[in-house]
Write a protein that holds these residues in place. Structure first.
Motif, PDB file in Angstrom:
ATOM      1  N   ALA A 112       0.831  -1.208   0.000  1.00  0.00           N
ATOM      2  CA  ALA A 112       0.000   0.000   0.000  1.00  0.00           C
ATOM      3  C   ALA A 112       0.863   1.255   0.000  1.00  0.00           C
ATOM      4  O   ALA A 112       0.594   2.217  -0.739  1.00  0.00           O
ATOM      5  CB  ALA A 112      -0.924  -0.003   1.213  1.00  0.00           C
ATOM      6  N   LEU A 113       1.904   1.252   0.820  1.00  0.00           N
ATOM      7  CA  LEU A 113       2.814   2.403   0.865  1.00  0.00           C
ATOM      8  C   LEU A 113       3.544   2.579  -0.463  1.00  0.00           C
ATOM      9  O   LEU A 113       3.698   3.708  -0.960  1.00  0.00           O
ATOM     10  CB  LEU A 113       3.827   2.220   1.999  1.00  0.00           C
ATOM     11  N   LEU A 164       1.321   4.117  -3.016  1.00  0.00           N
ATOM     12  CA  LEU A 164       1.180   5.554  -2.757  1.00  0.00           C
ATOM     13  C   LEU A 164       2.377   6.322  -3.305  1.00  0.00           C
ATOM     14  O   LEU A 164       2.216   7.392  -3.918  1.00  0.00           O
ATOM     15  CB  LEU A 164       1.037   5.795  -1.252  1.00  0.00           C
ATOM     16  N   VAL A 197       2.124   6.629  -7.090  1.00  0.00           N
ATOM     17  CA  VAL A 197       1.143   7.640  -7.500  1.00  0.00           C
ATOM     18  C   VAL A 197       1.675   9.045  -7.273  1.00  0.00           C
ATOM     19  O   VAL A 197       1.555   9.926  -8.147  1.00  0.00           O
ATOM     20  CB  VAL A 197      -0.180   7.440  -6.733  1.00  0.00           C
ATOM     21  N   VAL A 198       2.261   9.294  -6.105  1.00  0.00           N
ATOM     22  CA  VAL A 198       2.769  10.632  -5.784  1.00  0.00           C
ATOM     23  C   VAL A 198       3.857  11.051  -6.771  1.00  0.00           C
ATOM     24  O   VAL A 198       3.838  12.175  -7.308  1.00  0.00           O
ATOM     25  CB  VAL A 198       3.288  10.686  -4.342  1.00  0.00           C
TER      26      VAL A 198
END
Length: 224
Positions: free
Chosen positions: A15-16, A19, A22-23
């Motif tokens: 999950a991290l 993220l 995406v960032v």
């Protein structure tokens, strides 16, 4: 392929990692130049590629090219089958394929380029592929050795880090990718492979549960 003891830790890691992908994709969408962090790393890394290190970088880069990647996949699948681990063989193919496919899709969506408009660079497919393969091998080793949560998670992440660092160094040193492209590729593999392993386990377990019913049905038909 995804031991219960590792599911929570690798799930949070995935999950991290997603993220981060995406960032970084949002930050560098449409860019055609290195960012500030990239500039700090590119020149020192490029300076390190002198014989014999350039040959090492080229050899590592080859492992992410179609011929090199195919050779690694065939070798890994063969090893899994010899060890009688068909799920691992499936995960090698599906995990690597899903990871590379995800990087290809993200490149089109993000549109970051290097050395011209035709060279989409984010995230690094080479880095993602080798990291994905290392993750699968580490998951297989964790299961065979019966490692617990701490040791198993450490082995999986260490393998991913080693593979990602080696290919990432080669990509940046050869000027094929920016450092943030490499980070994006590494995180893509960390996000995709655990999810794919969980999916392979679910499908394999479902097929295994259905086999007795199918065999019973077949037996009844034969008796008729």
């Amino acid at each position: 392929m995804l031991p219960p003891s590792l599911r929570v830790g690798l799930g949070l890691t995935a999950a991290l990692a997603a993220l981060v992908v995406v960032v970084l994709g949002v930050l560098y969408a449409g860019h055609d130049e290195p960012g500030v962090v990239d500039r700090w790393i590119i020149q020192p890394t490029a300076d390190s590629v002198r014989p014999p290190w350039r040959n090492a970088a080229l050899a590592t880069d080859f492992l992410g090219e179609p011929a090199g990647a195919a050779t690694l996949v065939v070798a890994a699948v063969t090893g899994c089958l010899l060890l009688r681990r068909p799920r691992a063989a499936v995960l090698v193919v599906v995990g690597a394929g899903m990871t590379v496919g995800t990087t290809t899709l993200l490149k089109s969506l993000v549109g970051r380029t290097i050395h011209g408009d035709d060279n989409l660079s984010y995230p690094s497919g080479h880095t993602a592929f080798l990291t994905a393969l290392a993750l699968v091998v580490a998951l297989l080793a964790t299961g065979r050795l019966g490692l617990g949560r701490t040791a198993g998670t450490s082995l999986v992440l260490a393998a991913a880090l080693a593979a990602g660092a080696a290919m990432g160094w080669a990509q940046v040193a050869l000027g094929a990718h920016y450092p943030t492209d490499v980070l994006g590729g590494w995180c893509t593999a960390l996000a995709v492979v655990p999810a794919t392993a969980w999916l392979v386990d679910r499908l394999a377990d479902r097929l295994a549960d259905q086999m007795p019913d199918r065999m019973a049905d077949a037996g009844r038909r034969e008796r008729r």
